[in-house]
Enzyme design. Structure first.
Site, mmCIF file in Angstrom:
data_model
loop_
_atom_site.group_PDB
_atom_site.id
_atom_site.type_symbol
_atom_site.label_atom_id
_atom_site.label_comp_id
_atom_site.label_asym_id
_atom_site.label_seq_id
_atom_site.Cartn_x
_atom_site.Cartn_y
_atom_site.Cartn_z
ATOM 1 C CD GLU A 1 33.728 13.561 -17.701
ATOM 2 O OE1 GLU A 1 33.405 14.152 -16.540
ATOM 3 O OE2 GLU A 1 32.948 12.812 -18.381
ATOM 4 C CG ASP A 2 34.412 18.643 -19.268
ATOM 5 O OD1 ASP A 2 34.418 17.126 -19.475
ATOM 6 O OD2 ASP A 2 33.479 18.788 -18.606
#
Ligand code: MN
Length: 687
Positions: free
Chosen positions: A73-74
């Site tokens: 996600e990051d």
């Protein structure tokens, strides 16, 4: 990493250390340069989450997925990168966690939306382990919430309480549930949290000393008797303390019982042996011994509980259980899941045999786990047991209306249909007519009575509805009124709210009306009523606009010293649903209010009034009943003790619902008990 790795090695000797190290190095590199809100390197977060999961004795893939849970996600790496390096299962788990992060929660969600969010949450997690990672992630995020912007703190805490706590509850993850509750509590009820914190802090040094002495004393005795046990002091759960205080049936002195110790022993027989030793050391308090080993709780919980007069006579609670019972009570389904087909695999057949001996709820959750994989609508069937904060009320046709706890007839009607709500004029509960705003209970059969001549809901329903869905529907209906209807509705509402305080629109001078309209930034008196009728302004604003606090409530009494009253011991909720706790730290104000009630006398009327007041935590200081001549109404004069406006208003709401009461109002403070000469008066003291 070393600390976490050591923890893992202890319960999972077969873990591949190199693989875990590799995942750690990969996550560290992927998050390089990223910082947490508290300024630490990002990698501290997945590391902490993994440590929380290690306490739950999860399997190796879960640990690795936890280290990598924020990577796709990051960072620039994708799920495929993770899968290539760590295999399909880890990739699948990380993907699941990432998907769940995209579930959007908003601050002002209605109960229904929250319900569907919970369902969505459970449905989209195709593997139980995804939920575990997500919950551990939330625990760590909550424990670092102080570094987040204040406006976000409240929203996140609310989301935790509404979504994550029920899910932890569903899975029997009591340890995570308690942690999440306590962390949320601090941000949702900062005032109450501080009060409780200060209260506990006050006695902390003494508590610590007693605790140390007690632990030493018990350890020495166990050693002498050659009983091996692990002892741990149980920290106080502020949230459960808070809930205890909110429960008027709970004796306040129990809250001082701050010592609580847990003994973990090797087997069942030793549990009883340890109990015997404790009871020889300390005198047990009668009525406080519970054998949940012989008779487990409905949710499968097993332990021995006893409260004794411990060191220096301090009430001390002991819980005695085996390691297995402990794991199950703390980690619920996780304890079974990983002990059976985690890395330290118990053969499946043996696990199933074991399960037969376990409680029903474990089997239910396991069933749920199976159905979850089949993607069927499993939750519908489990709702009653799982989401305990809901009530289920039947329509006369046997349909179930699912409402949050505390919901009443108004909510019931609107949850059937807006039309039913708009035309509702009454309700029967199990055949008996009751006021629309009285709370319903699970299992009630309710029937709404409707009238074709009522087209719009009365304005005060907006105050009385319990769910957001209902309130929104009422608002929409009120907005459909034309100008004249709105004025009429506003006028009725105004008189209803104000008359107990001795004001009506007729009693106001033209100048007073004009100034009131101006106070609410409206053009004229009728413009004010129109807006009021459409749903603008609230009760508080209205009352405070006309009556000074001192005028309505009178001079406060203080609960310390000579004015000690029952009120000083009763926690109560104010208008915002916040719990206020009178306590030893601050003296608290209360007010004595004279009420005049006119009613048609009947058997049980006084009892009903007494019950309602007791439920509200309102003390009746004095009661005078003036017997009526034939054909006249009976007058009851009450002197009651309230803490504030909202409580007084709830008194009014309660009186409104009691059959036989025709009118009631607050009397001016200077004129108590005005009894006319030709009436017989009976009076009693404190009730
Ligand atoms: Mn995270």
């Amino acid at each position: 990493m070393p600390a976490v790795l050591k923890k893992i090695k202890r319960y999972l000797p077969s873990a591949h250390e190199a693989r875990i190290q590799r995942a750690y190095a990969f996550a560290k590199e992927a998050h390089a340069g990223q910082k947490r809100m508290d300024g630490s390197d990002y990698i501290t977060h997945p590391l902490e989450v993994t440590s929380i999961l290690a306490d739950l004795h999860v399997d190796e893939d879960t640990l690795i997925a936890s280290l990598l849970h924020d990577v796709s996600e990051d960072t620039l790496y994708t799920q495929e990168d993770i899968e290539k390096r760590f295999g399909k299962t880890v990739g699948f788990l990380v993907e699941g966690v990432t998907k769940l992060s995209k579930v959007k929660y908003r601050d002002n969600m209605a109960e229904r939306q929250i319900e569907s969010l919970k369902k969505f949450f459970l449905h989209s997690a195709r593997d139980f382990r995804i939920l575990l990672i997500k919950l551990a992630d939330r625990v760590h995020n909550m424990s670092t919430l102080e570094f987040v912007r204040p406006d976000k703190q409240y929203r996140i805490a609310k989301e935790t309480m509404e979504i994550y706590v029920p899910i932890a509850n569903l899975l029997g993850l009591w340890a995570l549930k308690t942690t999440l509750e306590n962390l949320s509590f601090r941000y949702l009820y900062p005032g109450e949290y501080d009060t409780l914190h200060a209260l506990v802090q006050q006695t902390e040094p003494m508590r610590q000393k007693l605790l140390k002495d007690t632990l030493n004393r018990v350890k020495r005795e166990l050693k002498k008797q050659q009983v091996h046990a692990e002892l741990e002091a149980r920290p106080k759960s502020f949230y459960s303390l808070f809930k205890k205080m909110a429960d008027p049936s709970h004796p306040i002195q129990d809250l001082n019982e701050l010592l609580s110790i847990r003994l973990i022993v090797q087997d069942r027989a030793t549990c009883y042996q340890a109990l015997g030793i404790l009871h020889t050391l300390f005198k047990p308090k009668s009525g406080r011994f519970k054998d949940y080993i012989a008779v487990p709780k409905a949710n499968g919980y097993q332990s021995l509980h006893t409260t004794v007069f411990g060191m220096e006579g301090t009430l001390t609670e002991f819980q005695i259980r085996t390691r297995e019972m402990h794991l199950e009570s703390e980690y619920g389904i996780a304890a079974h899941y990983f002990n059976s087909h985690g890395n330290e695999a118990t053969p499946w057949s043996r696990f199933q045999k074991d399960l037969k001996k376990k409680s029903a709820w474990v089997q239910e959750v396991l069933e749920l786990q199976k159905e979850l994989k089949n993607n069927s609508d499993f939750l519908e069937n489990l709702k009653v047991d799982v989401l305990q904060d809901r009530i289920f009320v039947f329509t006369p046709h046997g349909d179930v209306i699912d409402l949050p706890e505390g919901a009443n007839g108004i909510d019931f009607a609107y949850h059937i249909h807006s039309d039913v709500g708009d035309h509702a004029i009454g309700i029967t509960r199990n055949g008996q007519p009751v006021a629309l705003h009285m709370p319903l209970k699970t299992g009630d059969t309710a029937k709404v009575m409707i009238s074709k001549t009522q087209h719009f809901p009365p304005r005060d329903w907006l105050d009385k509805a319990r769910t957001n869905l209902t309130r929104n529907k009422i608002k929409q209906s009120l907005k459909r009124q034309n100008a004249e209807e709105s004025v009429q509705s506003g006028l009725l509402y105004f008189n209803k709210i104000m008359s107990p305080y001795g004001t009506t629109d007729a009693s106001l001078s033209a100048a007073q009306r004009k100034s009131l309209a101006a106070q609410f930034e409206t053009e004229s008196w009728s413009d004010f009523l129109e807006k009021l009728g459409r749903g603008a302004f609230d009760e508080d604003q209205l009352i405070e606009s006309l009556h000074q606090k001192v005028e309505v409530l009178g001079t406060p009494y203080r609960t310390n010293g000579e004015h000690e009253s029952a009120m000083s011991k009763i926690p109560y909720r104010n208008n915002g649903g916040r719990l206020l706790i009178p306590n030893q730290l601050h003296s608290t104000c209360f007010y004595r209010i004279h009420l005049l009630i006119e009613c048609k006398d009947r058997v049980g009327l006084l009892r009903d009034i007494g019950i309602e007041f007791a439920n509200l935590g309102v003390n009746i200081y004095q009661i005078t009943v003036e017997n009526s001549d034939e054909g006249e109404l009976t007058r009851i004069l009450l002197l009651i003790e309230v803490m504030d406006y909202p409580q007084l208003r709830r008194v009014f709401e309660a009186l409104e619902a009691i059959e036989g009461i025709v009118s009631f109002k607050r009397l001016p403070h200077e004129a108590p008990a005005a009894s006319s000469a030709d009436r017989k008066g009976t009076s009693s003291g404190r009730s």
